[in-house]
Design a protein around this motif. Structure first.
Motif, PDB file in Angstrom:
ATOM      1  N   TYR A 219       0.837  -1.198   0.000  1.00  0.00           N
ATOM      2  CA  TYR A 219       0.000   0.000   0.000  1.00  0.00           C
ATOM      3  C   TYR A 219       0.877   1.256   0.000  1.00  0.00           C
ATOM      4  CZ  TYR A 219      -3.421   3.466   1.510  1.00  0.00           C
ATOM      5  OH  TYR A 219      -4.211   4.587   1.589  1.00  0.00           O
ATOM      6  N   GLN A 221       3.960   1.516  -1.052  1.00  0.00           N
ATOM      7  CA  GLN A 221       4.646   1.608  -2.331  1.00  0.00           C
ATOM      8  C   GLN A 221       3.725   2.194  -3.403  1.00  0.00           C
ATOM      9  OE1 GLN A 221       8.026   0.885  -3.000  1.00  0.00           O
ATOM     10  NE2 GLN A 221       7.401   2.088  -4.793  1.00  0.00           N
ATOM     11  N   ALA A 222       2.454   1.785  -3.390  1.00  0.00           N
ATOM     12  CA  ALA A 222       1.496   2.326  -4.354  1.00  0.00           C
ATOM     13  C   ALA A 222       1.320   3.831  -4.160  1.00  0.00           C
ATOM     14  CB  ALA A 222       0.156   1.610  -4.224  1.00  0.00           C
ATOM     15  N   MET A 223       1.306   4.265  -2.899  1.00  0.00           N
ATOM     16  CA  MET A 223       1.182   5.697  -2.622  1.00  0.00           C
ATOM     17  C   MET A 223       2.404   6.460  -3.136  1.00  0.00           C
ATOM     18  SD  MET A 223       0.764   7.624   1.063  1.00  0.00           S
ATOM     19  CE  MET A 223       2.427   7.179   1.547  1.00  0.00           C
ATOM     20  N   ASP A 225       4.347   5.547  -5.571  1.00  0.00           N
ATOM     21  CA  ASP A 225       4.287   5.536  -7.032  1.00  0.00           C
ATOM     22  C   ASP A 225       3.349   6.625  -7.560  1.00  0.00           C
ATOM     23  OD1 ASP A 225       6.035   3.411  -7.084  1.00  0.00           O
ATOM     24  OD2 ASP A 225       4.477   1.883  -7.295  1.00  0.00           O
ATOM     25  N   GLN A 226       2.242   6.858  -6.852  1.00  0.00           N
ATOM     26  CA  GLN A 226       1.316   7.908  -7.268  1.00  0.00           C
ATOM     27  C   GLN A 226       1.959   9.287  -7.153  1.00  0.00           C
ATOM     28  OE1 GLN A 226      -2.090   7.252  -4.760  1.00  0.00           O
ATOM     29  NE2 GLN A 226      -3.074   5.855  -6.211  1.00  0.00           N
ATOM     30  N   ILE A 227       2.663   9.528  -6.037  1.00  0.00           N
ATOM     31  CA  ILE A 227       3.338  10.818  -5.857  1.00  0.00           C
ATOM     32  C   ILE A 227       4.436  10.985  -6.911  1.00  0.00           C
ATOM     33  CG2 ILE A 227       4.710  12.218  -4.266  1.00  0.00           C
ATOM     34  CD1 ILE A 227       3.264  10.812  -1.962  1.00  0.00           C
ATOM     35  N   HIS A 228       5.138   9.892  -7.211  1.00  0.00           N
ATOM     36  CA  HIS A 228       6.169   9.930  -8.246  1.00  0.00           C
ATOM     37  C   HIS A 228       5.563  10.305  -9.592  1.00  0.00           C
ATOM     38  CE1 HIS A 228       9.591   7.693 -10.550  1.00  0.00           C
ATOM     39  NE2 HIS A 228       9.825   8.986 -10.466  1.00  0.00           N
ATOM     40  N   GLN A 229       4.402   9.738  -9.901  1.00  0.00           N
ATOM     41  CA  GLN A 229       3.743  10.046 -11.169  1.00  0.00           C
ATOM     42  C   GLN A 229       3.307  11.516 -11.213  1.00  0.00           C
ATOM     43  OE1 GLN A 229       3.577   7.918 -13.868  1.00  0.00           O
ATOM     44  NE2 GLN A 229       3.024   9.877 -14.827  1.00  0.00           N
ATOM     45  N   GLN A 230       2.877  12.050 -10.081  1.00  0.00           N
ATOM     46  CA  GLN A 230       2.538  13.474 -10.015  1.00  0.00           C
ATOM     47  C   GLN A 230       3.770  14.327 -10.336  1.00  0.00           C
ATOM     48  OE1 GLN A 230       1.040  13.937  -6.041  1.00  0.00           O
ATOM     49  NE2 GLN A 230      -0.773  12.672  -6.397  1.00  0.00           N
ATOM     50  N   THR A 233       4.563  14.148 -14.050  1.00  0.00           N
ATOM     51  CA  THR A 233       3.619  14.966 -14.821  1.00  0.00           C
ATOM     52  C   THR A 233       3.998  16.444 -14.771  1.00  0.00           C
ATOM     53  OG1 THR A 233       1.827  13.391 -14.415  1.00  0.00           O
ATOM     54  CG2 THR A 233       1.193  15.624 -15.054  1.00  0.00           C
TER      55      THR A 233
END
Length: 321
Positions: A219, A221-223, A225-230, A233
């Motif tokens: 969980y 790690q998924a969080m 990854d989301q911040i990394h994607q932000q 972008t």
């Protein structure tokens, strides 16, 4: 009738002892008075210092009267770690940026950055405000990177129209991390038992004194990854077609300034002075960076540190370093 001779040594010893006692009492009394006087002056001096610092703080907090300024380059410094409890926080930076943009004499706004990164939240707030102010005031924003412009600092820099670096600057590190320690093995060796009580199955998530939990780590790690994607972008939006994306661009690697220009992470080699002189055409530089006043420094030194170490040790934080 007494047979003691008043002139004998025995009779004269009584007043001598009394005189000695009186002299000792007077000496102690005078020493006590001197101590009290000394402490009185010390407390008066401390009170005077406190009063002067409060007056100074009040004077510094009064905004200067608005007056037309001569053409100049507006400077805002981003130095050190970026965080809510650091000097480089969103409140300080956005306040300084608004003052710089609103000054009609500012021909351009420069962010001079020397930071290893920090909070993605604080960096995101500054990035959003830079883009809003650019659209509102139609002024160019430039980032000048000195020794380091990494992670959250680069998150801020990509909001600029152009990024200038030194050939040896450290630039990039586009990634996210969450760090901590695990003490379970040490506790087993010492015979220490962890007694953790929670209401909610995930309330003790990532507790360093408890065994690892694969589901909770997934969980987290998924969080990340989301911040990394932000972050990715924001970089792509800021750099646009100038960015020469490769397999390592968003891996967390960093590059020197010359490489950063070649990869499209930065635009030119240059400094604040050369930028003000050759690009903005306004050599006069005015610093809009918010500075701590004396009262704030005293408060931090004597008050803010209490308990902070314990809180920091127990708090898990996410940062983009």
């Amino acid at each position: 009738m007494s047979d003691v001779d008043p002139l004998s040594p025995q009779s004269s010893s009584v007043p001598t002892a009394q005189n000695a006692m009186l002299e000792e009492f007077a000496r102690v009394y005078l020493a006590q008075q001197r101590r009290e006087r000394r402490w009185r002056w010390i407390w008066r001096g401390l009170g005077l210092i406190l009063m002067v610092s409060m007056i100074w703080a009040a004077m510094e907090s009064v905004p200067a009267s608005k007056a037309p300024s001569a053409p100049h380059t507006a400077l805002v410094e981003v130095r050190g770690e970026i965080g809510a409890d650091q000097n480089a926080n969103a409140d300080n930076l956005t306040t300084a940026l608004r003052s710089a943009f609103e000054d009609d004499g500012a021909m351009g706004v420069v962010l001079r950055i020397n930071s290893p990164g920090g909070s993605p939240v604080q960096a995101g707030l500054v990035n959003d405000e830079i883009r809003r102010l650019k659209a509102l005031h139609k002024k160019k924003v430039y980032a000048v990177c000195e020794e380091m412009c990494a992670s959250a600092a680069y998150y801020i820099a990509v909001a600029a129209d152009s990024i200038y670096v030194d050939k040896a600057s450290m630039v990039g590190s586009i990634g996210v991390l969450m760090d901590g320690f695990g003490f379970v093995g040490v506790m087993d060796k010492l015979g220490v038992e962890r007694r953790l009580m929670t209401s909610g199955s995930n309330k003790g998530m990532l507790d360093p004194f408890s065994p690892r939990n694969a589901q909770q780590e997934a969980y987290a790690q998924a969080m990340l990854d989301q911040i990394h994607q932000q972050f990715i972008t924001v970089v792509k939006e800021g750099r646009g077609s100038r960015l020469k994306e490769g397999p390592d661009t968003f891996s967390g690697l960093f590059w020197n300034g010359q490489q950063a220009v070649e990869l499209g992470l930065a635009d030119h080699l240059g400094s604040l002075d050369s930028l003000a002189r050759d690009v903005i055409k306004a050599e006069n530089i005015i610093d809009y960076t918010l500075k701590e006043n004396l009262a704030e420094r005293l408060a931090k030194r004597f008050g803010a540190a209490f308990g902070a170490g314990t809180v920091q040790a127990m708090r898990a934080s996410v940062s983009i370093h």
